[in-house]
Design an enzyme around this catalytic site. Structure first.
Site, mmCIF file in Angstrom:
data_model
loop_
_atom_site.group_PDB
_atom_site.id
_atom_site.type_symbol
_atom_site.label_atom_id
_atom_site.label_comp_id
_atom_site.label_asym_id
_atom_site.label_seq_id
_atom_site.Cartn_x
_atom_site.Cartn_y
_atom_site.Cartn_z
ATOM 1 N N ARG A 114 12.665 -13.823 1.858
ATOM 2 C CA ARG A 114 12.490 -15.254 2.104
ATOM 3 C C ARG A 114 13.325 -16.090 1.149
ATOM 4 O O ARG A 114 13.668 -17.226 1.444
ATOM 5 C CB ARG A 114 11.005 -15.634 1.926
ATOM 6 C CG ARG A 114 10.077 -14.894 2.869
ATOM 7 C CD ARG A 114 8.624 -15.140 2.513
ATOM 8 N NE ARG A 114 8.350 -14.770 1.118
ATOM 9 C CZ ARG A 114 7.148 -14.801 0.559
ATOM 10 N NH1 ARG A 114 6.102 -15.169 1.273
ATOM 11 N NH2 ARG A 114 6.974 -14.449 -0.699
ATOM 12 N N LYS A 172 3.952 3.785 -0.793
ATOM 13 C CA LYS A 172 2.548 3.669 -1.143
ATOM 14 C C LYS A 172 2.334 2.418 -1.972
ATOM 15 O O LYS A 172 3.252 2.076 -2.709
ATOM 16 C CB LYS A 172 2.116 4.957 -1.833
ATOM 17 C CG LYS A 172 1.621 4.827 -3.227
ATOM 18 C CD LYS A 172 1.187 6.105 -3.832
ATOM 19 C CE LYS A 172 0.861 5.930 -5.280
ATOM 20 N NZ LYS A 172 0.096 4.831 -5.736
ATOM 21 N N ASP A 176 -4.593 4.384 -7.905
ATOM 22 C CA ASP A 176 -3.163 4.312 -8.190
ATOM 23 C C ASP A 176 -2.533 5.701 -8.331
ATOM 24 O O ASP A 176 -1.430 5.933 -7.858
ATOM 25 C CB ASP A 176 -2.940 3.505 -9.479
ATOM 26 C CG ASP A 176 -1.470 3.188 -9.694
ATOM 27 O OD1 ASP A 176 -0.806 2.808 -8.724
ATOM 28 O OD2 ASP A 176 -0.983 3.322 -10.838
ATOM 29 N N HIS A 210 -0.569 10.565 -5.368
ATOM 30 C CA HIS A 210 0.296 11.463 -6.149
ATOM 31 C C HIS A 210 -0.395 12.796 -6.465
ATOM 32 O O HIS A 210 0.131 13.871 -6.199
ATOM 33 C CB HIS A 210 0.663 10.844 -7.501
ATOM 34 C CG HIS A 210 1.441 9.569 -7.419
ATOM 35 N ND1 HIS A 210 2.348 9.302 -6.438
ATOM 36 C CD2 HIS A 210 1.465 8.486 -8.244
ATOM 37 C CE1 HIS A 210 2.892 8.104 -6.649
ATOM 38 N NE2 HIS A 210 2.370 7.596 -7.737
ATOM 39 N N LYS A 260 -3.555 6.261 -18.656
ATOM 40 C CA LYS A 260 -2.471 5.414 -19.169
ATOM 41 C C LYS A 260 -2.672 5.248 -20.668
ATOM 42 O O LYS A 260 -3.782 5.390 -21.178
ATOM 43 C CB LYS A 260 -2.504 4.048 -18.490
ATOM 44 C CG LYS A 260 -2.144 4.150 -17.019
ATOM 45 C CD LYS A 260 -1.591 2.863 -16.486
ATOM 46 C CE LYS A 260 -1.043 3.024 -15.097
ATOM 47 N NZ LYS A 260 0.232 3.732 -15.019
HETATM 48 P P1 NDP Z 1 7.369 -7.611 -5.575
HETATM 49 O O1 NDP Z 1 6.073 -8.233 -5.912
HETATM 50 O O2 NDP Z 1 8.523 -7.781 -6.501
HETATM 51 O O3 NDP Z 1 7.755 -8.165 -4.120
HETATM 52 C C1 NDP Z 1 8.967 -7.854 -3.468
HETATM 53 C C2 NDP Z 1 9.417 -9.079 -2.687
HETATM 54 O O4 NDP Z 1 8.460 -9.348 -1.660
HETATM 55 C C3 NDP Z 1 9.490 -10.334 -3.521
HETATM 56 O O5 NDP Z 1 10.744 -10.469 -4.141
HETATM 57 C C4 NDP Z 1 9.248 -11.401 -2.505
HETATM 58 O O6 NDP Z 1 10.471 -11.704 -1.833
HETATM 59 C C5 NDP Z 1 8.338 -10.754 -1.490
HETATM 60 N N1 NDP Z 1 6.941 -11.135 -1.712
HETATM 61 C C6 NDP Z 1 6.275 -11.256 -2.877
HETATM 62 N N2 NDP Z 1 4.999 -11.618 -2.677
HETATM 63 C C7 NDP Z 1 4.859 -11.751 -1.343
HETATM 64 C C8 NDP Z 1 3.773 -12.075 -0.505
HETATM 65 N N3 NDP Z 1 2.573 -12.374 -1.003
HETATM 66 N N4 NDP Z 1 3.977 -12.091 0.826
HETATM 67 C C9 NDP Z 1 5.170 -11.785 1.340
HETATM 68 N N5 NDP Z 1 6.240 -11.456 0.573
HETATM 69 C C10 NDP Z 1 6.083 -11.433 -0.736
HETATM 70 O O7 NDP Z 1 7.108 -6.087 -5.265
HETATM 71 P P2 NDP Z 1 7.875 -4.807 -5.795
HETATM 72 O O8 NDP Z 1 9.318 -4.994 -5.510
HETATM 73 O O9 NDP Z 1 7.444 -4.496 -7.166
HETATM 74 O O10 NDP Z 1 7.253 -3.657 -4.882
HETATM 75 C C11 NDP Z 1 7.463 -3.598 -3.481
HETATM 76 C C12 NDP Z 1 6.503 -2.618 -2.856
HETATM 77 O O11 NDP Z 1 6.663 -1.330 -3.419
HETATM 78 C C13 NDP Z 1 5.044 -2.973 -3.069
HETATM 79 O O12 NDP Z 1 4.332 -2.563 -1.935
HETATM 80 C C14 NDP Z 1 4.641 -2.146 -4.280
HETATM 81 O O13 NDP Z 1 3.270 -1.894 -4.278
HETATM 82 C C15 NDP Z 1 5.439 -0.875 -4.021
HETATM 83 N N6 NDP Z 1 5.768 -0.162 -5.253
HETATM 84 C C16 NDP Z 1 6.456 -0.769 -6.270
HETATM 85 C C17 NDP Z 1 6.794 -0.054 -7.412
HETATM 86 C C18 NDP Z 1 7.604 -0.684 -8.513
HETATM 87 O O14 NDP Z 1 8.004 0.050 -9.431
HETATM 88 N N7 NDP Z 1 7.870 -1.981 -8.505
HETATM 89 C C19 NDP Z 1 6.408 1.353 -7.577
HETATM 90 C C20 NDP Z 1 5.714 1.904 -6.439
HETATM 91 C C21 NDP Z 1 5.416 1.156 -5.342
HETATM 92 P P3 NDP Z 1 10.735 -13.093 -1.104
HETATM 93 O O15 NDP Z 1 9.758 -14.097 -1.615
HETATM 94 O O16 NDP Z 1 12.154 -13.412 -1.456
HETATM 95 O O17 NDP Z 1 10.564 -12.798 0.336
#
Ligand code: NDP
Length: 470
Positions: A50, A149, A236, A241, A327
């Site tokens: 977005r 996940k 988690d 895992h 942790k």
């Molecule tokens: P983020 O919270 O950084 O969200 C990713 C993107 O999604 C944001 O940049 C934003 O982009 C959009 N976003 C954020 N909040 C919302 C919302 N409420 N509704 C719709 N879009 C939203 O997540 P991560 O990148 O950390 O993780 C992505 C997925 O991977 C998640 O499901 C997380 O649980 C999973 N995950 C993450 C890990 C990690 O190391 N970060 C590890 C394992 C799993 P925009 O606003 O530009 O659209």
């Protein structure tokens, strides 16, 4: 030469391309594919989010994340060539008009039947919108939805999520990704079992006294406080895992190493998990947890859990399984210890230790046996020997976890992903564990940061056993 390439042109859409997972894991993995010449001539990578961003700005963010990871070793020519294939599409996750525009754009370049990998790198609340809005894409593309996940937050929400997916796609279109299954050392469990009778014959319930799985992290919750505090370490770490590790070592080995057979055998184990509600669970929280960012002072979320369970099947019925994870522990360490039963005549030999098979997954991958032999000389003394082999990947064919799994998606290979049934079975078990914990009002024991967890926890679960240390 790398062993596995992507041969056919494909489209890759990264939803949530402005987020952390994208920058930390996905961009560097795509760069490594390019570096290792794994891509075909034609492919299209789209970031979708977005956030307002031009394609140039998106490319810059891609480039920055690669440079941050690889520093001076970044290969300029590989990066430059890869950036030519990258574009950005700004859109809402729940707006059909945005998807229609995207579909029209994609159709111009890619012939019917082109694989389209849609990677859900967004919070789970956006998953259903994306699945519904991608439905029209299946008329033109060979869809591969890649979902990381957590898959729901309990059995009911996982079922809801799968119901929506099944309304629009076949399960074969969905790749449920648990990044543990992309680790070289974890993938070795399956390949070692498949290729070695010596290991496979030992992994039988009748021969095993008990199994322990340990997974410790030396850090806290980092920037994931809000998420972690809602779920806790059982959901988690254990729910996917660690139960997946358990399934990989205890499942029957299928004759054919294909996704369908492996999913079926893992499901047989995961759907038979159970526990005796007496002294089955110990919960802990590290001392400074409630001082972490985004954590309420009165949080009751567990950051440590030790669990005793069993597999309710004839072969495994009497084999206790212990899982502990925490942790802010004293070390980074994930390993599985399989302790073999002593034979009756061995019981009488004083000081004789049981044979063990140890599969060490982190920080280094190793597999080794602890076998016993008499010391040299005339004394009747025994000592343990440990023939050991590394499970690490060496050379220029290695990829990080997300990279290994993404390459599988691009090649349409599903063996290292989860089936809907497996996920439902894990949630079913975890929901029961958490319900029983609540019924028994299991207390949360404090433990010092950088320790082995709450004092006396194994004695609590089982007075006769100790945790195997490596
Ligand atoms: P983020 O919270 O950084 O969200 C990713 C993107 O999604 C944001 O940049 C934003 O982009 C959009 N976003 C954020 N909040 C919302 C919302 N409420 N509704 C719709 N879009 C939203 O997540 P991560 O990148 O950390 O993780 C992505 C997925 O991977 C998640 O499901 C997380 O649980 C999973 N995950 C993450 C890990 C990690 O190391 N970060 C590890 C394992 C799993 P925009 O606003 O530009 O659209």
């Amino acid at each position: 030469m790398p062993s596995k390439n992507v041969k056919e042109p494909f489209v890759f859409i990264l939803f949530g391309a402005s987020g952390d997972l994208a920058k930390l894991k996905i961009f560097p993995a795509l760069y490594e594919f390019a570096l290792q010449h794994r891509f075909p001539e034609d492919f299209w990578i789209y970031g979708y989010a977005r956030s307002e961003m031009t394609t140039e700005e998106f490319k810059k963010s891609f480039e920055n994340s690669v440079r941050e990871k690889f520093g001076d070793e970044t290969n300029e020519s590989a990066l430059e060539k890869l950036l030519l294939h990258i574009d950005y599409f700004q859109g809402q996750y729940n707006a059909p008009a945005d998807y229609k525009k995207l579909l029209d754009t994609l159709k111009k370049d890619s012939p019917e039947g082109t694989p389209l990998i849609a990677y859900y790198s967004v919070p789970p609340t956006a998953f259903n919108d994306i699945s519904i809005n991608l439905s029209p894409f299946k008329e033109h593309f060979d869809m591969r939805l890649t979902i990381e996940k957590p898959f729901g937050g309990d059995e009911a929400t996982a079922r809801d999520m799968f119901a929506i997916l099944e309304e629009h796609f076949d399960e074969d279109n969905v790749y449920l990704l648990d990044h543990y299954l992309g680790k070289e050392s974890v993938q070795s469990i399956l390949s070692m079992r498949y290729t070695n009778s010596i290991i496979n014959h030992l992994l039988k319930g009748q021969l095993i006294e008990y199994i322990q799985i340990t997974s410790f992290e030396p850090f806290g919750i980092k920037e994931r406080g809000r998420y972690f505090n809602e779920v806790g370490i059982i959901k988690d770490m254990v729910q996917s895992h660690l139960l997946q590790l358990l399934a990989l070592v205890t499942m029957s080995m299928p004759n054919h190493l294909n996704a369908e057979s492996v999913h079926r055998e893992k499901y047989h184990i995961l759907s038979a998990l159970t526990f005796n509600p007496e002294k089955f669970l110990l919960l802990g929280q590290y001392d400074n947890y409630t001082k972490e960012k985004d954590i309420p002072e009165d949080s009751k979320t567990e950051t440590f859990a030790a669990l005793k369970l069993c597999i309710d099947q004839t072969d495994w019925a009497k084999v206790p399984i212990y899982i502990r994870t925490g942790k802010m522990m004293n070390r980074k360490s994930t390993y599985i210890t399989i302790v073999l039963k002593k034979l009756s005549f061995q019981e009488s030999i004083k000081g004789l230790k049981s044979n063990k098979l140890i599969i060490e997954l982190q920080p280094e991958g190793h597999v080794y046996f602890k076998i016993t032999n008499k010391r040299g000389g005339t004394y009747h003394e025994y000592h343990q020997m440990s023939p050991s082999e590394s499970l690490a990947c060496f050379g220029d064919d290695c990829l990080p976890e997300h990279g290994r799994l993404l390459l599988d998606v691009m090649n349409g290979e599903r063996i290292h992903f989860l089936s809907f049934n497996e996920v439902i079975a894990c949630w079913h078990f975890i929901d029961k564990v958490l319900k029983e914990a609540e019924n028994q009002n299991i207390p949360l024991k404090k433990y010092s940061d950088g320790s082995e967890g709450p004092d006396g926890e194994i004695e609590f679960l089982d007075p006769i056993r100790k945790w195997h240390q490596i």
